[in-house]
Design an enzyme around this catalytic site. Structure first.
Site, PDB file in Angstrom:
ATOM      1  N   GLN A 115       0.840  -1.199   0.000  1.00 40.85           N
ATOM      2  CA  GLN A 115       0.000   0.000   0.000  1.00 40.85           C
ATOM      3  C   GLN A 115       0.872   1.245   0.000  1.00 40.85           C
ATOM      4  OE1 GLN A 115      -3.350   0.110   2.763  1.00 40.85           O
ATOM      5  NE2 GLN A 115      -2.772   2.146   3.409  1.00 40.85           N
ATOM      6  N   GLY A 116       0.810   2.048  -1.055  1.00 43.21           N
ATOM      7  CA  GLY A 116       1.603   3.265  -1.165  1.00 43.21           C
ATOM      8  C   GLY A 116       0.814   4.492  -0.770  1.00 43.21           C
ATOM      9  N   SER A 118       1.386   6.445   2.887  1.00 39.17           N
ATOM     10  CA  SER A 118       2.153   7.365   3.729  1.00 39.17           C
ATOM     11  C   SER A 118       3.418   7.855   3.036  1.00 39.17           C
ATOM     12  CB  SER A 118       2.531   6.680   5.048  1.00 39.17           C
ATOM     13  OG  SER A 118       1.386   6.385   5.808  1.00 39.17           O
ATOM     14  N   SER A 150       4.278  -1.590   4.353  1.00 41.09           N
ATOM     15  CA  SER A 150       4.350  -2.980   4.825  1.00 41.09           C
ATOM     16  C   SER A 150       4.537  -3.934   3.649  1.00 41.09           C
ATOM     17  CB  SER A 150       3.061  -3.353   5.573  1.00 41.09           C
ATOM     18  OG  SER A 150       2.871  -2.501   6.679  1.00 41.09           O
ATOM     19  N   GLU A 234     -10.427  -1.633   5.659  1.00 39.46           N
ATOM     20  CA  GLU A 234      -9.331  -2.047   6.538  1.00 39.46           C
ATOM     21  C   GLU A 234      -9.837  -2.460   7.918  1.00 39.46           C
ATOM     22  OE1 GLU A 234      -4.780  -0.431   7.346  1.00 39.46           O
ATOM     23  OE2 GLU A 234      -6.370   0.983   6.837  1.00 39.46           O
ATOM     24  N   SER A 360      -2.558   8.174  12.986  1.00 39.54           N
ATOM     25  CA  SER A 360      -2.247   8.394  14.400  1.00 39.54           C
ATOM     26  C   SER A 360      -3.520   8.672  15.203  1.00 39.54           C
ATOM     27  CB  SER A 360      -1.275   9.570  14.551  1.00 39.54           C
ATOM     28  OG  SER A 360      -1.922  10.793  14.229  1.00 39.54           O
TER      29      SER A 360
END
Length: 384
Positions: A115-116, A118, A150, A234, A360
């Site tokens: 997954q691109g 962040s 990841s 997710e 966050s």
């Protein structure tokens, strides 16, 4: 420690348990294990549209599979990003050609995804993406950097949120691109070594990487809508499987507390009971969202806040109940060799990131404040 149960098809659950008992080999490498799962039809349960999955399954059966898998000590999944994030997104927003091209290899365990999202300057603030995709005759030229990616070191493909409209800001002008990772000189993956000594996350550098024009999901400029939809997926069935793992970790902490005598401390006992009660709350909240409440504004953020903080507090408890012994490793620590951690130490160190990755806590609270409570929006700084 009993975790509880959900309404289920016992015949299906028994089939799952029998298959896992016969096939789980913890030493298997992750890619070959994905192919084993795919060949047996255990990837893509419930993908009814187009028949791209391997088996039909009710929502209850999907929960049964996820929970039994978590209980079986089966190898960690490499294909979960493709199965649980990309696939539902394609089913919701992809073209027929995109579904036909990408869903079958995911269901077979043949193609792995990362997954691109962040970036160094746009971690939890996803709308601050700066990776650019410039339109060419046959597609896009992608340049930029992603971080905390990841399994990028294992992935064949990456779904990339990139800015396709020059000069656009925030959530405008973004597109959701499917980019092949095997592009030497154009895609570079650098593992990030963590406090645990492992490298589950990576930096990914795109230097003119090519993405085909037909591999834009949802159309050019609609990346924000697609990306937000994916974040909702997710928090789906996989959350219940995650909680099975949490329950097993809590059980180990309780046993350590009994063994060391820490359970005799009333403060420790109160914290253990609170962890158990909060885990039950998380479970019932997850079951509630499976019934359609996941579409409620802020529901994914509430789920992330619940489990992130809970797991971090469990890591703190894991070393607390061990006392001074928690500072001693299972093997001799020296600068000459990578250090080893036992389960409690790994839990404590890895869980420090739980309230940061995936959005966050501060960002999740802002989402709840703005989209659920209707509070004034937080001012956004001007991009340099």
């Amino acid at each position: 420690m009993e975790f509880g149960s959900v309404p289920e098809d016992e015949v299906f659950r028994g089939e799952v348990r029998d298959w896992l008992d016969a096939h789980v080999k913890p030493e298997a490498d992750r890619r070959s294990w994905e192919r084993t799962l795919g060949a047996a039809g255990w990837i893509g349960l419930g993908w009814a549209e187009g028949g791209y999955g391997n088996r039909t399954a009710t929502l209850t059966q999907q929960v049964a599979w996820a929970e039994e898998y978590a209980r079986s000590a089966a190898p960690p999944r490499s294909g979960h990003i493709g199965e649980n994030l990309l696939a539902p997104t394609l089913i919701a927003h992809g073209s027929g050609e995109q579904k036909a091209r990408f869903l079958p290899p995911v269901a077979a365990g043949e193609e792995l995804w990362c997954q691109g999202y962040s970036e160094p300057g746009a971690g939890s603030d996803l709308a601050g993406v700066r990776t650019a995709a410039v339109r060419e005759a046959d597609g896009y030229r992608v340049s930029g950097q992603k971080i905390w990616t990841s399994l990028a070191h294992e992935a064949d493909w990456c779904f990339v949120l990139a800015r396709t409209e020059p000069g656009s800001r925030r959530h405008h002008g973004l597109s959701f691109l499917l980019v092949p990772m095997d592009q030497p000189g154009r895609v570079e993956v650098r593992p990030i070594r963590q406090m645990t000594g492992t490298s589950d996350f990576n930096e990914v550098f795109f230097d003119g990487a090519h993405a085909r024009a037909e591999h834009v999901v949802g159309g050019e400029g609609n990346g924000w809508r697609v990306a937000m939809s994916l974040l909702g997926f997710e928090r789906g069935v996989s959350t219940l499987a995650q909680q099975i793992g949490f329950a097993e970790e809590l059980g180990r902490v309780v046993r350590d507390a009994v063994r060391t005598g820490a359970v005799d401390d009333p403060v420790v006992r109160e914290r253990l009971v609170r962890q158990w009660a909060e885990l039950r709350v998380m479970r019932w909240n997850a079951l509630r969202t499976l019934g359609g409440a996941a579409a409620e504004p802020g529901a994914p953020s509430v789920a992330k806040l619940l489990w992130g903080g809970w797991h971090q507090r469990l890591g703190e408890l894991a070393v607390l109940v061990r006392g001074a012994a928690a500072s001693v490793g299972p093997a001799d620590w020296s600068a000459a060799a990578p250090y080893e951690l036992d389960a409690a130490q790994h839990l404590f160190l890895f869980s420090r990131a739980d309230t940061v990755y995936g959005g966050s806590d501060q960002v999740q609270r802002t989402i709840i404040a703005e989209r659920v409570l209707g509070l004034p929006r937080e001012p956004k700084g001007v991009e340099s």
